[in-house]
Design a protein around this motif. Structure first.
Motif, mmCIF file in Angstrom:
data_model
loop_
_atom_site.group_PDB
_atom_site.id
_atom_site.type_symbol
_atom_site.label_atom_id
_atom_site.label_comp_id
_atom_site.label_asym_id
_atom_site.label_seq_id
_atom_site.Cartn_x
_atom_site.Cartn_y
_atom_site.Cartn_z
ATOM 1 N N TYR A 1 0.829 -1.203 0.000
ATOM 2 C CA TYR A 1 0.000 0.000 0.000
ATOM 3 C C TYR A 1 0.867 1.258 0.000
ATOM 4 N N ILE A 2 1.951 1.259 0.759
ATOM 5 C CA ILE A 2 2.855 2.418 0.780
ATOM 6 C C ILE A 2 3.474 2.618 -0.591
ATOM 7 N N ASN B 1 3.265 5.887 -3.005
ATOM 8 C CA ASN B 1 4.447 6.549 -3.560
ATOM 9 C C ASN B 1 4.311 6.830 -5.050
#
Length: 95
Positions: free
Chosen positions: A37-38, A42
């Protein structure tokens, strides 16, 4: 970044916890989902977006720093069970 069993073991040692094999697999999957998810976040274009710590504009409301009369050392220790030279006397806690 890939979550490996070695990384899970390392995180267990840092957290001083012990997980069984099923819990390790579950935690590994959850951590991998978070990292995925990060990575997705990004990919977003944040050019020109101002960084913020809160969605509302917040300011501290501080009172003016003024010197005011306070109690004397004798008044402060007046109700203490035991005092000496204007300080509290307490039982020794460390040998």
């Amino acid at each position: 970044m890939q979550i490996t069993p070695d990384l899970i073991k390392y995180l267990e040692s840092l957290a001083r916890i012990t997980l069984d094999e099923d819990e390790e697999k579950k935690v590994g999957k959850e951590l991998q989902d978070i990292l995925t998810y990060i990575d997705k976040l990004n990919e977003l274009d944040t050019e020109g977006v101002e960084a913020m710590s809160h969605c509302f504009p917040l300011t501290n409301v501080l009172r003016k720093d003024e010197v005011k009369p306070s109690m004397s050392p004798d008044e402060i220790v007046a109700n203490a069970p035991e005092s000496q030279d204007g300080t509290f006397v307490v039982p020794k806690t460390v040998e």
